[in-house]
Structures are given as structure tokens and as C-alpha cells.
Motif scaffolding. Structure first.
Motif, PDB file in Angstrom:
ATOM      1  N   LEU A 162       0.823  -1.202   0.000  1.00  0.00           N
ATOM      2  CA  LEU A 162       0.000   0.000   0.000  1.00  0.00           C
ATOM      3  C   LEU A 162       0.858   1.254   0.000  1.00  0.00           C
ATOM      4  O   LEU A 162       0.559   2.231  -0.727  1.00  0.00           O
ATOM      5  CB  LEU A 162      -0.931  -0.029   1.219  1.00  0.00           C
ATOM      6  N   CYS A 163       1.941   1.246   0.796  1.00  0.00           N
ATOM      7  CA  CYS A 163       2.835   2.421   0.823  1.00  0.00           C
ATOM      8  C   CYS A 163       3.485   2.653  -0.535  1.00  0.00           C
ATOM      9  O   CYS A 163       3.587   3.795  -1.008  1.00  0.00           O
ATOM     10  CB  CYS A 163       3.897   2.227   1.902  1.00  0.00           C
ATOM     11  N   ARG A 164       3.927   1.578  -1.164  1.00  0.00           N
ATOM     12  CA  ARG A 164       4.540   1.728  -2.485  1.00  0.00           C
ATOM     13  C   ARG A 164       3.536   2.244  -3.505  1.00  0.00           C
ATOM     14  O   ARG A 164       3.869   3.071  -4.363  1.00  0.00           O
ATOM     15  CB  ARG A 164       5.108   0.379  -2.942  1.00  0.00           C
ATOM     16  N   LYS A 165       2.311   1.747  -3.417  1.00  0.00           N
ATOM     17  CA  LYS A 165       1.287   2.192  -4.342  1.00  0.00           C
ATOM     18  C   LYS A 165       1.005   3.676  -4.169  1.00  0.00           C
ATOM     19  O   LYS A 165       0.900   4.430  -5.149  1.00  0.00           O
ATOM     20  CB  LYS A 165       0.012   1.371  -4.134  1.00  0.00           C
ATOM     21  N   ILE A 166       0.872   4.120  -2.902  1.00  0.00           N
ATOM     22  CA  ILE A 166       0.615   5.543  -2.626  1.00  0.00           C
ATOM     23  C   ILE A 166       1.777   6.403  -3.110  1.00  0.00           C
ATOM     24  O   ILE A 166       1.581   7.464  -3.721  1.00  0.00           O
ATOM     25  CB  ILE A 166       0.363   5.751  -1.130  1.00  0.00           C
ATOM     26  N   LYS A 167       3.017   5.916  -2.860  1.00  0.00           N
ATOM     27  CA  LYS A 167       4.184   6.683  -3.286  1.00  0.00           C
ATOM     28  C   LYS A 167       4.244   6.780  -4.806  1.00  0.00           C
ATOM     29  O   LYS A 167       4.578   7.834  -5.369  1.00  0.00           O
ATOM     30  CB  LYS A 167       5.446   6.015  -2.749  1.00  0.00           C
ATOM     31  N   LYS A 168       3.912   5.703  -5.491  1.00  0.00           N
ATOM     32  CA  LYS A 168       3.926   5.710  -6.949  1.00  0.00           C
ATOM     33  C   LYS A 168       2.879   6.658  -7.505  1.00  0.00           C
ATOM     34  O   LYS A 168       3.133   7.404  -8.465  1.00  0.00           O
ATOM     35  CB  LYS A 168       3.682   4.279  -7.455  1.00  0.00           C
ATOM     36  N   GLU A 169       1.688   6.640  -6.880  1.00  0.00           N
ATOM     37  CA  GLU A 169       0.636   7.546  -7.332  1.00  0.00           C
ATOM     38  C   GLU A 169       1.037   8.999  -7.106  1.00  0.00           C
ATOM     39  O   GLU A 169       0.776   9.870  -7.953  1.00  0.00           O
ATOM     40  CB  GLU A 169      -0.664   7.230  -6.594  1.00  0.00           C
ATOM     41  N   GLN A 170       1.675   9.280  -5.961  1.00  0.00           N
ATOM     42  CA  GLN A 170       2.128  10.653  -5.693  1.00  0.00           C
ATOM     43  C   GLN A 170       3.184  11.090  -6.703  1.00  0.00           C
ATOM     44  O   GLN A 170       3.175  12.234  -7.186  1.00  0.00           O
ATOM     45  CB  GLN A 170       2.674  10.749  -4.268  1.00  0.00           C
ATOM     46  N   THR A 171       4.102  10.160  -7.035  1.00  0.00           N
ATOM     47  CA  THR A 171       5.153  10.502  -8.016  1.00  0.00           C
ATOM     48  C   THR A 171       4.549  10.797  -9.386  1.00  0.00           C
ATOM     49  O   THR A 171       4.933  11.749 -10.069  1.00  0.00           O
ATOM     50  CB  THR A 171       6.150   9.343  -8.111  1.00  0.00           C
ATOM     51  N   SER A 172       3.582   9.965  -9.803  1.00  0.00           N
ATOM     52  CA  SER A 172       2.935  10.187 -11.106  1.00  0.00           C
ATOM     53  C   SER A 172       2.192  11.514 -11.127  1.00  0.00           C
ATOM     54  O   SER A 172       2.224  12.260 -12.119  1.00  0.00           O
ATOM     55  CB  SER A 172       1.972   9.032 -11.403  1.00  0.00           C
ATOM     56  N   HIS A 173       1.547  11.846 -10.006  1.00  0.00           N
ATOM     57  CA  HIS A 173       0.819  13.102  -9.926  1.00  0.00           C
ATOM     58  C   HIS A 173       1.767  14.291 -10.026  1.00  0.00           C
ATOM     59  O   HIS A 173       1.477  15.282 -10.728  1.00  0.00           O
ATOM     60  CB  HIS A 173       0.034  13.147  -8.620  1.00  0.00           C
ATOM     61  N   CYS A 174       2.909  14.228  -9.353  1.00  0.00           N
ATOM     62  CA  CYS A 174       3.884  15.322  -9.409  1.00  0.00           C
ATOM     63  C   CYS A 174       4.445  15.473 -10.818  1.00  0.00           C
ATOM     64  O   CYS A 174       4.660  16.597 -11.286  1.00  0.00           O
ATOM     65  CB  CYS A 174       5.014  15.069  -8.416  1.00  0.00           C
ATOM     66  N   GLU A 175       4.680  14.343 -11.486  1.00  0.00           N
ATOM     67  CA  GLU A 175       5.216  14.430 -12.841  1.00  0.00           C
ATOM     68  C   GLU A 175       4.201  15.086 -13.775  1.00  0.00           C
ATOM     69  O   GLU A 175       4.566  15.901 -14.629  1.00  0.00           O
ATOM     70  CB  GLU A 175       5.575  13.026 -13.342  1.00  0.00           C
ATOM     71  N   ARG A 176       2.923  14.732 -13.624  1.00  0.00           N
ATOM     72  CA  ARG A 176       1.908  15.356 -14.477  1.00  0.00           C
ATOM     73  C   ARG A 176       1.813  16.850 -14.218  1.00  0.00           C
ATOM     74  O   ARG A 176       1.690  17.658 -15.142  1.00  0.00           O
ATOM     75  CB  ARG A 176       0.549  14.680 -14.229  1.00  0.00           C
ATOM     76  N   ARG A 177       1.893  17.243 -12.939  1.00  0.00           N
ATOM     77  CA  ARG A 177       1.845  18.680 -12.645  1.00  0.00           C
ATOM     78  C   ARG A 177       3.058  19.394 -13.210  1.00  0.00           C
ATOM     79  O   ARG A 177       2.964  20.532 -13.691  1.00  0.00           O
ATOM     80  CB  ARG A 177       1.777  18.880 -11.134  1.00  0.00           C
ATOM     81  N   GLY A 178       4.223  18.732 -13.159  1.00  0.00           N
ATOM     82  CA  GLY A 178       5.427  19.350 -13.716  1.00  0.00           C
ATOM     83  C   GLY A 178       5.308  19.542 -15.217  1.00  0.00           C
ATOM     84  O   GLY A 178       5.712  20.565 -15.768  1.00  0.00           O
ATOM     85  N   GLU A 179       4.737  18.532 -15.901  1.00  0.00           N
ATOM     86  CA  GLU A 179       4.558  18.657 -17.345  1.00  0.00           C
ATOM     87  C   GLU A 179       3.583  19.775 -17.684  1.00  0.00           C
ATOM     88  O   GLU A 179       3.781  20.533 -18.641  1.00  0.00           O
ATOM     89  CB  GLU A 179       4.055  17.315 -17.902  1.00  0.00           C
ATOM     90  N   GLU A 180       2.496  19.832 -16.881  1.00  0.00           N
ATOM     91  CA  GLU A 180       1.525  20.897 -17.137  1.00  0.00           C
ATOM     92  C   GLU A 180       2.129  22.273 -16.896  1.00  0.00           C
ATOM     93  O   GLU A 180       1.835  23.239 -17.620  1.00  0.00           O
ATOM     94  CB  GLU A 180       0.300  20.693 -16.231  1.00  0.00           C
ATOM     95  N   SER A 181       2.973  22.416 -15.885  1.00  0.00           N
ATOM     96  CA  SER A 181       3.584  23.715 -15.595  1.00  0.00           C
ATOM     97  C   SER A 181       4.646  24.077 -16.616  1.00  0.00           C
ATOM     98  O   SER A 181       4.889  25.252 -16.903  1.00  0.00           O
ATOM     99  CB  SER A 181       4.191  23.700 -14.182  1.00  0.00           C
TER     100      SER A 181
END
Length: 211
Positions: A162-181
Motif C-alpha cells: 500500500l505504501c509503495r502504491k501511494i508513493k507511486k501515485e504521488q510521483t505520477s501526480h507530481c510528474e503530471r503537474r510538472g509537465e503541465e507547468s
């Protein structure tokens, strides 16, 4: 008259049968002993001089026959069995073994009738019983502990996943925000480059007179 005699005869037979039935007593009991103990089987605690005959059997084997005024016949199945000729109604089995397990039967005949006692003797081994009890206790405590350990291991694995899944989802979310910015900034840079190229071409044409 014949009818009355026949009825008297039937009454006498019934009375004799009842007397015989009352004079014959049979008692059965279960007895247990631990390995190595001494066992005492007493057929008649209040022995008197009226006892005519005492017979002991183990299962179906005759082991002792004592008759008043006659020689006592002994045929013990074990050298650890004994009975005093003065008190033949008491059978002693010293330091019992597992092979002493069986049915012991004593029959006493006296003027009051016939008395039979029967014992189902069972010999138990305390060492084996203690080992079995220890194994049962070990299983009682070990099985729940093992189940608890497995449950704990599964719980830890689920938490790590569960921790790995949450961390992976957070990383993907940050990458998408970085691309959008980064997308607007890249658009502005392209526009500036386009304007610079346009200005360059305008100056070049003005210098060399190309329109």
C-alpha cells in the motif's frame, strides 16, 4: 386334588428359583492403576470360616483355586501375582505392567450362596500420558502463535504494498503537474523565438533593401 398338587409344585419351583437368584450375586467394576503400582483385588472383605471355595480367573484363565480343607491350586500368569492361603479372597499384583491389563474374576462360595466380583483392570503409563499432554499443550500454544505470525507477515506485506502504491501515485501526480507547468513556459519560449526570428528577418531585409 391333582390340580392343587400341580400348583404346589409350581410354587415350590418358583420359590427355589427366587432363592437361588437371591443367593447368586455378581458385581462388576472398573479399576485403573498406574504403571509400577501395586494392585489389590479383594473379593470378600469380611471372610469367615464359612467360605468353602474361592476361584480367581484372569480373562478365561484359571489362576487360583482354593477349597476349604484342600490344597490351594495356583497357576498365576505372572510371578508378580500372589495370594495368601489364609486370605485367598485377596489377590495382589505387584509392580503392575501393561500386560496385566485384563478382566479379573473372583467367585466365592459359602453357605449364603455364590458371590462373584469382576474387575476390568486398566494399566496406564504416566510417562506416555504426560508426553501426550505436553504435545497437546504445545500444539495449543504453537498453532495460534503460528497463525498469528502468518497474519502479521501478511499484514506487513499489505502495508508495504500500500505504501509503495501511494508513493507511486504521488510521483505520477507530481510528474503530471510538472509537465503541465512546463507546457506554458515552452509555449512562451517558442513565441519569443518566433518573434526574434521575425525581427531578425525584418532587419536583414531593411539593410539589404529586400522587401
Amino acid at each position: 386334588m391333582a390340580t392343587l398338587l400341580s400348583w404346589d409344585l409350581v410354587s415350590v419351583v418358583i420359590m427355589l428359583f427366587l432363592v437361588y437368584t437371591e443367593s447368586v450375586t455378581k458385581i462388576k467394576t472398573n479399576k485403573s492403576a498406574s504403571l509400577g503400582e501395586d494392585v489389590y483385588l479383594v473379593c470378600n472383605e469380611s471372610m469367615t470360616n464359612t467360605t468353602n471355595q474361592v476361584i480367581w480367573r484372569k480373562d478365561t484363565v484359571l489362576i487360583l483355586s482354593h477349597s476349604k480343607g484342600k490344597r490351594t491350586h495356583r497357576n498365576f500368569t505372572s510371578g508378580r501375582m500372589s495370594a495368601d492361603s489364609l486370605t485367598p479372597t485377596e489377590l495382589i499384583i505387584s509392580i503392575v505392567e501393561l500386560t496385566d491389563t485384563g478382566t479379573y474374576n473372583c467367585t466365592v462360595t459359602d453357605r449364603r450362596g455364590v458371590k462373584t466380583m469382576e474387575w476390568n483392570l486398566t494399566i496406564t503409563d504416566n510417562l506416555i500420558d504426560n508426553a501426550e499432554n505436553g504435545l497437546q499443550m504445545l500444539l495449543v500454544f504453537t498453532i495460534p502463535s503460528a497463525i498469528g505470525g502468518v497474519a502479521l507477515f501478511i499484514g506487513i506485506c499489505c502495508m508495504v504494498w500500500l505504501c509503495r502504491k501511494i508513493k507511486k501515485e504521488q510521483t505520477s501526480h507530481c510528474e503530471r503537474r510538472g509537465e503541465e507547468s512546463n507546457a506554458p513556459s515552452q509555449g512562451h519560449a517558442a513565441q519569443r523565438a518566433q518573434r526574434q526570428r521575425s525581427q531578425y528577418f525584418e532587419r536583414f531585409n531593411s539593410v539589404y533593401g529586400h522587401y
